[in-house]
Design a protein around this motif. Structure first.
Motif, PDB file in Angstrom:
ATOM      1  N   SER A 215       0.834  -1.197   0.000  1.00  0.00           N
ATOM      2  CA  SER A 215       0.000   0.000   0.000  1.00  0.00           C
ATOM      3  C   SER A 215       0.872   1.251   0.000  1.00  0.00           C
ATOM      4  O   SER A 215       0.512   2.265  -0.593  1.00  0.00           O
ATOM      5  CB  SER A 215      -0.943  -0.015   1.200  1.00  0.00           C
ATOM      6  OG  SER A 215      -0.210  -0.047   2.398  1.00  0.00           O
ATOM      7  N   VAL A 216       2.031   1.167   0.659  1.00  0.00           N
ATOM      8  CA  VAL A 216       2.931   2.316   0.700  1.00  0.00           C
ATOM      9  C   VAL A 216       3.504   2.581  -0.694  1.00  0.00           C
ATOM     10  O   VAL A 216       3.564   3.722  -1.161  1.00  0.00           O
ATOM     11  CB  VAL A 216       4.074   2.082   1.712  1.00  0.00           C
ATOM     12  CG1 VAL A 216       4.966   3.314   1.783  1.00  0.00           C
ATOM     13  CG2 VAL A 216       3.512   1.738   3.087  1.00  0.00           C
ATOM     14  N   GLU A 217       3.898   1.509  -1.373  1.00  0.00           N
ATOM     15  CA  GLU A 217       4.419   1.658  -2.747  1.00  0.00           C
ATOM     16  C   GLU A 217       3.394   2.335  -3.643  1.00  0.00           C
ATOM     17  O   GLU A 217       3.706   3.234  -4.418  1.00  0.00           O
ATOM     18  CB  GLU A 217       4.751   0.282  -3.333  1.00  0.00           C
ATOM     19  CG  GLU A 217       6.155  -0.177  -3.012  1.00  0.00           C
ATOM     20  CD  GLU A 217       6.351  -1.647  -3.365  1.00  0.00           C
ATOM     21  OE1 GLU A 217       5.659  -2.161  -4.264  1.00  0.00           O
ATOM     22  OE2 GLU A 217       7.202  -2.289  -2.713  1.00  0.00           O
ATOM     23  N   LEU A 218       2.147   1.853  -3.524  1.00  0.00           N
ATOM     24  CA  LEU A 218       1.070   2.410  -4.339  1.00  0.00           C
ATOM     25  C   LEU A 218       0.852   3.876  -3.992  1.00  0.00           C
ATOM     26  O   LEU A 218       0.673   4.716  -4.875  1.00  0.00           O
ATOM     27  CB  LEU A 218      -0.200   1.596  -4.068  1.00  0.00           C
ATOM     28  CG  LEU A 218      -1.309   1.617  -5.103  1.00  0.00           C
ATOM     29  CD1 LEU A 218      -0.803   1.079  -6.424  1.00  0.00           C
ATOM     30  CD2 LEU A 218      -2.474   0.755  -4.609  1.00  0.00           C
ATOM     31  N   GLY A 219       0.892   4.183  -2.696  1.00  0.00           N
ATOM     32  CA  GLY A 219       0.716   5.563  -2.255  1.00  0.00           C
ATOM     33  C   GLY A 219       1.812   6.453  -2.825  1.00  0.00           C
ATOM     34  O   GLY A 219       1.562   7.572  -3.275  1.00  0.00           O
ATOM     35  N   LYS A 220       3.029   5.914  -2.839  1.00  0.00           N
ATOM     36  CA  LYS A 220       4.157   6.687  -3.372  1.00  0.00           C
ATOM     37  C   LYS A 220       3.973   6.934  -4.864  1.00  0.00           C
ATOM     38  O   LYS A 220       4.139   8.047  -5.351  1.00  0.00           O
ATOM     39  CB  LYS A 220       5.457   5.908  -3.131  1.00  0.00           C
ATOM     40  CG  LYS A 220       6.685   6.646  -3.628  1.00  0.00           C
ATOM     41  CD  LYS A 220       7.956   5.850  -3.447  1.00  0.00           C
ATOM     42  CE  LYS A 220       9.133   6.646  -4.030  1.00  0.00           C
ATOM     43  NZ  LYS A 220      10.382   5.880  -3.991  1.00  0.00           N
ATOM     44  N   GLU A 221       3.588   5.864  -5.582  1.00  0.00           N
ATOM     45  CA  GLU A 221       3.458   5.969  -7.033  1.00  0.00           C
ATOM     46  C   GLU A 221       2.431   7.032  -7.415  1.00  0.00           C
ATOM     47  O   GLU A 221       2.617   7.768  -8.379  1.00  0.00           O
ATOM     48  CB  GLU A 221       3.044   4.604  -7.583  1.00  0.00           C
ATOM     49  CG  GLU A 221       3.206   4.513  -9.088  1.00  0.00           C
ATOM     50  CD  GLU A 221       2.904   3.099  -9.586  1.00  0.00           C
ATOM     51  OE1 GLU A 221       2.991   2.158  -8.774  1.00  0.00           O
ATOM     52  OE2 GLU A 221       2.562   2.969 -10.769  1.00  0.00           O
ATOM     53  N   TYR A 222       1.322   7.086  -6.671  1.00  0.00           N
ATOM     54  CA  TYR A 222       0.247   8.012  -7.040  1.00  0.00           C
ATOM     55  C   TYR A 222       0.181   9.255  -6.146  1.00  0.00           C
ATOM     56  O   TYR A 222      -0.740  10.046  -6.260  1.00  0.00           O
ATOM     57  CB  TYR A 222      -1.094   7.285  -7.041  1.00  0.00           C
ATOM     58  CG  TYR A 222      -1.190   6.284  -8.163  1.00  0.00           C
ATOM     59  CD1 TYR A 222      -1.554   6.700  -9.443  1.00  0.00           C
ATOM     60  CD2 TYR A 222      -0.873   4.950  -7.951  1.00  0.00           C
ATOM     61  CE1 TYR A 222      -1.617   5.789 -10.482  1.00  0.00           C
ATOM     62  CE2 TYR A 222      -0.933   4.031  -8.988  1.00  0.00           C
ATOM     63  CZ  TYR A 222      -1.308   4.452 -10.255  1.00  0.00           C
ATOM     64  OH  TYR A 222      -1.350   3.563 -11.289  1.00  0.00           O
ATOM     65  N   GLY A 223       1.161   9.395  -5.241  1.00  0.00           N
ATOM     66  CA  GLY A 223       1.182  10.579  -4.387  1.00  0.00           C
ATOM     67  C   GLY A 223      -0.022  10.699  -3.468  1.00  0.00           C
ATOM     68  O   GLY A 223      -0.566  11.781  -3.277  1.00  0.00           O
ATOM     69  N   VAL A 224      -0.476   9.574  -2.918  1.00  0.00           N
ATOM     70  CA  VAL A 224      -1.622   9.602  -1.998  1.00  0.00           C
ATOM     71  C   VAL A 224      -1.127   9.811  -0.569  1.00  0.00           C
ATOM     72  O   VAL A 224      -0.374   8.981  -0.056  1.00  0.00           O
ATOM     73  CB  VAL A 224      -2.401   8.263  -2.046  1.00  0.00           C
ATOM     74  CG1 VAL A 224      -3.554   8.275  -1.049  1.00  0.00           C
ATOM     75  CG2 VAL A 224      -2.887   7.968  -3.448  1.00  0.00           C
ATOM     76  N   PRO A 225      -1.519  10.904   0.103  1.00  0.00           N
ATOM     77  CA  PRO A 225      -1.128  11.062   1.508  1.00  0.00           C
ATOM     78  C   PRO A 225      -1.843  10.007   2.350  1.00  0.00           C
ATOM     79  O   PRO A 225      -3.060   9.861   2.254  1.00  0.00           O
ATOM     80  CB  PRO A 225      -1.630  12.467   1.866  1.00  0.00           C
ATOM     81  CG  PRO A 225      -1.972  13.127   0.554  1.00  0.00           C
ATOM     82  CD  PRO A 225      -2.324  12.033  -0.382  1.00  0.00           C
ATOM     83  N   ILE A 226      -1.081   9.258   3.134  1.00  0.00           N
ATOM     84  CA  ILE A 226      -1.657   8.188   3.959  1.00  0.00           C
ATOM     85  C   ILE A 226      -1.537   8.596   5.424  1.00  0.00           C
ATOM     86  O   ILE A 226      -0.430   8.835   5.915  1.00  0.00           O
ATOM     87  CB  ILE A 226      -0.914   6.850   3.728  1.00  0.00           C
ATOM     88  CG1 ILE A 226      -0.959   6.462   2.242  1.00  0.00           C
ATOM     89  CG2 ILE A 226      -1.517   5.742   4.593  1.00  0.00           C
ATOM     90  CD1 ILE A 226      -0.117   5.222   1.911  1.00  0.00           C
ATOM     91  N   HIS A 227      -2.668   8.681   6.099  1.00  0.00           N
ATOM     92  CA  HIS A 227      -2.659   9.108   7.496  1.00  0.00           C
ATOM     93  C   HIS A 227      -2.924   7.888   8.385  1.00  0.00           C
ATOM     94  O   HIS A 227      -4.028   7.368   8.424  1.00  0.00           O
ATOM     95  CB  HIS A 227      -3.740  10.179   7.699  1.00  0.00           C
ATOM     96  CG  HIS A 227      -3.695  10.833   9.040  1.00  0.00           C
ATOM     97  ND1 HIS A 227      -4.557  11.823   9.429  1.00  0.00           N
ATOM     98  CD2 HIS A 227      -2.872  10.648  10.112  1.00  0.00           C
ATOM     99  CE1 HIS A 227      -4.287  12.204  10.674  1.00  0.00           C
ATOM    100  NE2 HIS A 227      -3.267  11.502  11.096  1.00  0.00           N
TER     101      HIS A 227
END
Lengths: 421, 421
Positions: A215-227
């Protein structure tokens, strides 16, 4: 209006009472003026119960049928949560992975998400509904039900947040956020207010259980802030996000050079002596290990001596026996020497995006260990990580000393400085 | 190669052991050279467990979310049965209602099947697979999950048998077939080898729990032979099928005039006295009852006297109180007389396609009751049924006497003859 994705894990929806509590939290977010998409996992141990049913029938369930079976767990959760939110007087609709547009590759048990088709979710949000999507599951183009494997619901949440260009993806857990190290070992461990994707990735793969690396990789790829935040209180948690160049320069100076200290006790070390120094030898060794399904973590090849190398690597302890057999065979085949192994070792790591621009961080870590008379058996480094293999009995002492030396305690000024190289 | 549809209910798949037993039965049928499609219900009480979860959250679950929740029960069953059949070494695939092409209307909780798209099932059978389809569920054109309500899995089975032009639809139950009457009351009750759809429909609506009327109607409409048989043995059960004109003439003479005797203890009777004899009065009464959601069964209007009628009707006992209130209001409104009611009554019925061509069957039933000194309170007849309301305490005695008088006992020659009118 902001779009907020909220993900709740299995323990948050384990009982009807807890589902009602999640419903109230979701409704709060909606009433604060946001559009809300909720991802949930299966209730408590229900996935384990389904697995037990399958095991009562066969030792080798087909992967396709296992996916069919397990996907029901999340569907139970989404429908119950929808009922709870409806009871609180808000428009709501639950969607299976398929209805939510989660398109995956045609692999069962560990499918990767290929695409999220957000049409239905958009339409439901536009109708004023709260949208609940089943985590952990998707559908292939041919209409087959798939599951995403470990970390599946986190991955669903981040993928939907990316497709919906959500403002934030909130991952609710039973901890307050990401800590500088395990608070069970260092009670003064400090909660990080922010962390970069790369740091989070390193920490996650080093054993921080809060977020799955996928999920972190995906967040990085699409620039999704994860809280990452607690489902038990309203404290701000830890925000996983990219540090932009602009922000970066400004923030980096305030930020710690080292963000966290991780450790992993489930490590075994294997050493191969006198390996012939010829092209293809490393390939032979690690291909044989891969074929035996052994996951190799750190690999170190020492300096050549008389056209012979020493190679050492680490594996998880369960794989030790298999790995030793494989490399003993390989050593015979390639004319190498003895094989040694040790399973009373551990890996201690420091992670920090700040260390990229600061020399001497690794050296400072080695100095701390030396001062504690802790012997370093192996070293591996990446741009933002330094890992050392030490005796298992030294591991916790190493974590405490490193955590203190880099000034990570709660309440301490963030004044750790690079060790001049 | 014959196509056989087999349906197993919830008690047949209540445990992993029972699922293995169903798997063996399915494989037997496949190994006998047939193409097999299996329909299953949810395991044992699992649907009740899901309902209890919903009730723990809200008294008024949305119908859509309830369907989403309940549909998981059958998906658990199909995947486990697929694992069991795979373990026995046969190719198998499980399909949700949606994957199986069960297209329903857009109604939740009691959707009707609009169409079965058999493409996927055909393709899987052509690949040599046993195909398992989840009962009780379907999907709307918009992709919403629906459930079919009572008798849903029987209806799924017959609908698929119709779409696949199956040779037979086997409904497996815990009884050996359809009996001439309830064997708990008449131990010598005889199992019928065949019964027509219309007879089965009357018996089913008179309380025979084995087959739901919806599935029988569907079977009649598409001419699907339905074989009701035991899941505990290999005895032939009862075949529900149309008697063709050719076959009919030949068979009818061998067949009984009366096929079965049914009874229903859950009956209450309401009488309205001195109802004005004007057009529209019956409409007013029964529309008011319908609006109060009271299901009316038998309705009798006695001969007119001084422009006044007496009207009597029956309802299930739970509806008695509501029904009495409704008709008391209506009587005031239309200037009618008193309302009387009685809940210690029962309905005893005889059913038989054979009575169409034989006069005097009803009269024979009345004679039997008269000989037993059982008073008849109401009578209703259809082409293939005669029902009498009697005192509840007389009901079982009535069933025994009628069953004997029409020669329905096991071992008896089928020699019942029409009573000359």
């Amino acid at each position: 209006m902001a779009i907020i994705v909220q993900k709740f894990g299995g323990s948050s929806v384990a009982t009807p009472e807890r589902i009602m509590r999640v419903a109230r939290r979701v409704v709060e977010t909606k009433e604060a003026g946001n559009q809300v998409i909720v991802i949930v996992s299966a209730m408590g141990d229900s996935t384990d119960d389904l697995i037990a049913l399958a095991k009562a029938i066969t030792d080798k369930p087909q992967a396709r049928e296992m996916d069919m079976l397990l996907a029901t767990g999340e569907i139970v959760s989404i429908s119950l949560l929808a009922m709870a939110i409806d009871k609180l007087g808000h428009g709501v609709v639950s969607l299976t992975g398929s209805q939510g547009g989660i398109l995956t590759e045609e692999v069962h048990g560990k499918a990767k998400i290929m695409e999220v088709n957000p049409e239905r979710i958009h339409a439901e949000l536009d109708n004023g509904n709260i949208v609940i999507v089943a985590g952990f599951q998707g559908v292939t183009e041919a209409g087959e039900i798939t599951t995403l494997g470990r970390g599946g619901s986190d991955t669903t949440a981040v993928a939907i947040a990316a497709a919906m260009q959500a403002d934030v993806c909130e991952i609710f857990t039973d901890v307050d956020g990401i800590y500088t190290t395990d608070p069970r070992i260092v009670p003064k461990a400090r909660k990080l207010s922010t962390i970069t994707y790369d740091e989070m990735l390193e920490l996650a793969s080093l054993g921080a259980q809060v977020l799955h690396p996928r999920s972190v990789e995906l967040g990085k790829e699409y620039g999704v802030p994860i809280h990452v935040r607690s489902s038990f209180n309203h404290n701000p948690g830890t925000l996983v996000q990219e540090v932009s160049d602009e922000m970066g320069k400004e923030q980096m100076e305030k930020e710690l050079m080292v963000s966290g200290v991780a450790y992993d006790m489930n490590v075994a070390k294997i050493g191969l002596f006198d390996v012939p120094d010829k092209p293809g030898v490393a390939m032979i060794i690690f291909k044989a290990l891969a074929e035996a399904r052994v996951n190799v973590d750190m690999i170190i090849q020492s300096a050549m001596r008389d056209n012979r190398n020493d190679i050492a690597f680490t594996v998880v302890q369960d794989d030790l026996e298999t790995a030793v057999k494989v490399v003993e065979d390989v050593q015979k085949q390639i004319g190498g020497g003895a094989v040694a192994f040790e399973d009373n070792v551990a890996k201690v790591s420091i992670v920090g995006a700040g260390m990229i621009s600061r020399p001497g961080v690794a050296a400072k870590m080695f100095e701390v260990l030396a001062n504690e008379s802790i012997n370093i058996q192996m070293i591996a480094t990446s741009e933002i990580k330094v890992s050392c293999v030490v005796m298992a009995t030294d591991a916790k002492r190493a974590v405490v000393a490193i955590h203190e030396a880099f000034g990570l305690e709660a309440g301490e000024a963030a004044n750790n400085e690079g060790f001049a190289s």
